[in-house]
Design an enzyme around this catalytic site. Structure first.
Site, mmCIF file in Angstrom:
data_model
loop_
_atom_site.group_PDB
_atom_site.id
_atom_site.type_symbol
_atom_site.label_atom_id
_atom_site.label_comp_id
_atom_site.label_asym_id
_atom_site.label_seq_id
_atom_site.Cartn_x
_atom_site.Cartn_y
_atom_site.Cartn_z
ATOM 1 C CG ASP A 22 28.750 65.114 48.515
ATOM 2 O OD1 ASP A 22 27.594 64.686 48.699
ATOM 3 O OD2 ASP A 22 29.434 65.671 49.398
ATOM 4 C CG ASN A 24 24.318 64.446 50.836
ATOM 5 O OD1 ASN A 24 25.465 64.272 50.431
ATOM 6 N ND2 ASN A 24 23.641 63.512 51.474
ATOM 7 C CG ASP A 26 27.431 62.458 52.206
ATOM 8 O OD1 ASP A 26 27.940 62.779 51.103
ATOM 9 O OD2 ASP A 26 26.686 61.471 52.330
ATOM 10 C CG ASP A 30 24.953 62.307 46.271
ATOM 11 O OD1 ASP A 30 24.730 62.826 45.147
ATOM 12 O OD2 ASP A 30 25.317 62.962 47.267
ATOM 13 C CG ASP A 99 29.638 46.434 39.059
ATOM 14 O OD1 ASP A 99 29.699 45.204 39.172
ATOM 15 O OD2 ASP A 99 30.625 47.174 38.907
ATOM 16 C CG ASP A 206 32.413 41.798 40.917
ATOM 17 O OD1 ASP A 206 33.113 42.768 40.618
ATOM 18 O OD2 ASP A 206 32.687 41.004 41.837
ATOM 19 C CD GLU A 265 35.887 41.869 37.271
ATOM 20 O OE1 GLU A 265 36.918 42.459 37.636
ATOM 21 O OE2 GLU A 265 35.166 41.254 38.070
ATOM 22 C CG HIS A 331 36.388 49.716 39.848
ATOM 23 N ND1 HIS A 331 35.958 49.136 38.661
ATOM 24 C CD2 HIS A 331 36.217 48.772 40.793
ATOM 25 C CE1 HIS A 331 35.547 47.912 38.906
ATOM 26 N NE2 HIS A 331 35.684 47.672 40.198
ATOM 27 C CG ASP A 332 39.111 46.435 39.890
ATOM 28 O OD1 ASP A 332 38.850 46.886 41.026
ATOM 29 O OD2 ASP A 332 38.374 45.633 39.286
HETATM 30 C C1 NOJ Z 1 36.055 42.742 40.702
HETATM 31 C C2 NOJ Z 1 35.806 44.182 40.968
HETATM 32 O O1 NOJ Z 1 36.063 44.927 39.815
HETATM 33 C C3 NOJ Z 1 36.702 44.566 42.122
HETATM 34 O O2 NOJ Z 1 36.691 45.953 42.344
HETATM 35 C C4 NOJ Z 1 36.274 43.803 43.329
HETATM 36 O O3 NOJ Z 1 37.168 44.062 44.380
HETATM 37 C C5 NOJ Z 1 36.228 42.304 43.067
HETATM 38 N N1 NOJ Z 1 35.626 41.961 41.813
HETATM 39 C C6 NOJ Z 1 35.459 41.590 44.141
HETATM 40 O O4 NOJ Z 1 34.099 41.896 44.017
HETATM 41 CA CA CA Z 2 26.628 62.634 49.146
#
Ligand code: NOJ
Ligand code: CA
Length: 540
Positions: A22, A24, A26, A30, A99, A206, A265, A331-332
């Site tokens: 980050d 700035n 907040d 970013d 993405d 995605d 994905e 991230h999942d």
């Molecule tokens: C797959 C993404 O990796 C996930 O984070 C997202 O919640 C779903 N697709 C829906 O876009």
């Molecule tokens: Ca920021």
């Protein structure tokens, strides 16, 4: 290597922009924060960065609910910041992968706002999937079909103003687009062109295999499963044949520029499915997720399990002539260090990192995994992710693996001077990049060394892979071979020493790399490995 191809031979580093840096105050990472850390990434040795969504979003699914595909959310910066990021990345030889979330939009997207306002076809009504209720007495029997959302409950949202249901395979605030409508197809491919013209090198698509649904939206067959979405066989909601011509068209657009790339994905991925979507007129690559599983569930660890998965990928991708990808974290799913390590010991995380960087396939390295970040353990009332809200306490959702990058030991780990959107992990005072740089045996230095070694060792990148018997049930061994170069990778999965057999060693005698700390005794018929040792030997 003379024929280095970035997306095949290099490491792709995934950044969750919200949590990287980050600039700035907040509390949200970013785009300028990413630009500010490009020197770090160049030093780490990555070939490309993949940016999770930074588009305008109401954040019902933290960026994956997109309200405008061709803009930067002002919280993350501006298009000018984006252009600067691309230009600065390219100046360092780092490619940029975006993405693209094209299966659905946010319900706040102007398209859906228009579509939901009226049944009039001219009002983009047909850009989404609307159906009348079925006759029936109960709420569930009135639903247009039996499809379930990936997140929770039925895949249908009710729109009272116009008296119809709309389809959402994810959150209710993520209505699915109607890809059979030529105007939608055109608009989405224009999004691809928009970013290509801004010099983007590639895309992560995605849930691409969900774009098309069965034309008549037939019920899915049912089966036993723990979660509602697993109680359906996904026959009609994903993987429809119309996807292939679309991929052909997309590939044609990408091939209009040099060295562009698309990785899909794959929803409900199997290696067979992922491989089948790739090829010279399809995607370059598609995720198969054999090491992460669905939401990290049902996935094993240990030499036998991993050997089996490696052999399966080699067989399937090999036969298809498709280059695999390797994913240990994203991230999942819970981070690899969270999955495999106890306490703060990083030895098992080094095994996961070694697999990521020495298997045949493009390594996808998730930010923070290079320092072994652990997932946050959040209370119910701290959960923000819709998946966590729906499945608590069976699944705690995905917030845990999205916490701020731990740059240094200062109060907010150097991530922000403000209040972070998601708290910094409590271990950050010790576990951070600055501290690991100082420690020669850290996971960070291991990762950096191995990326460098990989670059200098063509067999580790392009070499054929064969799993070989190691002579020990706790050791996974495989070779990577090119004419004139043979590397033996040996990984001791146990907390006990192990001995690998002379037969396994074959001609490999020269030590290329090892995490062993103790003095190695003279090899007497075989090689002794330390607990959790990662060892690379060179032969010919
Ligand atoms: C797959 C993404 O990796 C996930 O984070 C997202 O919640 C779903 N697709 C829906 O876009
Ligand atoms: Ca920021």
């Amino acid at each position: 290597m003379t024929d280095f191809l970035w997306w095949r031979d290099g490491v792709i580093y995934q950044i969750y922009p919200r949590s990287f840096l980050d600039t700035n105050g907040d509390g949200l990472g970013d785009l300028p924060g990413i630009t500010a850390r490009l020197d770090y990434l160049a030093d780490l040795g990555v070939a490309a960065i993949w940016l999770s969504p930074f588009y305008p979003s109401p954040d019902k699914d933290f960026g994956y609910d997109v309200a405008d595909h061709c803009a930067v959310d002002p919280r993350y910066g501006t298009l000018a910041d984006f252009d600067a990021l691309v230009q600065q990345a390219h100046a360092r030889g780092i490619r940029v992968v975006l993405d693209l979330v094209l299966n659905h939009t946010s319900d706040q997207h102007p398209w859906f706002q228009e579509a939901r306002s009226s049944r009039d076809p001219s009002a983009k009504r047909d850009w989404y999937l609307w159906r009348d209720p079925r006759p029936g007495r109960s709420a569930s029997s009135r639903l247009p079909n039996n499809w379930m959302s990936m997140f929770s409950g039925a895949a249908w949202g009710w729109e009272p103003a116009t008296g119809q249901y709309y389809l959402h395979l994810f959150a209710p605030e993520q209505p699915d687009l109607n890809w059979r409508n030529p105007a939608v197809r055109q608009a989405q491919l224009d999004v691809v062109r928009f970013w290509l013209r801004r010099d983007v090198d590639g895309f992560r698509l995605d849930v691409f295999n969900a774009y098309f649904k069965d034309e008549t939206l037939r019920d899915n067959p049912t089966q036993f499963g723990l979660a509602p979405v697993l109680r359906r066989k996904h026959v009609y909601d994903i993987d429809q044949p119309e996807m292939i011509p679309l991929l052909n068209e997309l590939r044609g657009i990408l091939d209009g520029y040099p060295e562009r790339y698309a990785v899909g994905e794959t929803s409900f991925a199997t290696v067979e499915k992922a491989a089948a979507y790739c090829g010279p007129d399809r995607l370059h690559a598609a995720f198969s997720f054999e090491f992460t599983g669905l939401a990290g569930l049902g996935v094993g660890w240990g030499p036998r399990y991993i050997a089996r998965k490696i052999q399966e990928r080699e067989r399937v991708f090999g036969a298809a002539g498709v280059w695999p990808t390797t994913v240990m974290g994203n991230h999942d799913v819970p981070r690899p260090a969270t999955r495999y390590c106890r306490g703060e010991d990083d030895a098992p995380a080094k095994l996961a990192m070694a697999l990521l960087l020495t298997l045949r396939g493009t390594p996808f390295l998730y930010y923070g995994d290079e320092i072994g970040m652990r997932d946050l353990n959040l209370r119910r009332d701290q959960i923000m992710d819709p998946v966590g809200k729906a499945y608590w306490p069976f699944l705690k959702g995905r917030d845990g693996c999205r916490s701020p990058m731990q740059w240094d030991g200062t109060p907010q780990a150097g991530f922000t001077t403000g209040r972070p959107w998601l708290r910094v992990h409590g271990n950050a005072t010790q576990r951070n990049l600055a501290a690991q740089r100082q420690d020669p045996s850290s996971l960070f230095n291991f990762t950096r060394d191995l990326i460098a070694l990989r670059k200098q060792t063509p067999a580790l990148i392009r070499g054929a892979l064969a799993v070989t018997p190691s002579g020990s049930p706790q050791v996974l061994a495989f070779t990577r071979t090119l004419p004139g170069q043979r590397i033996l990778v040996a990984l001791n999965f146990a907390r006990r020493p192990a001995r690998i057999s002379p037969a396994t060693l074959g001609g490999s005698s020269e030590l290329l790399y090892s995490t062993r700390r103790s003095q190695r005794p003279e090899p007497r018929g075989g090689l002794e490995l330390d607990p959790h040792e990662v060892c690379l030997l060179l032969g010919n």
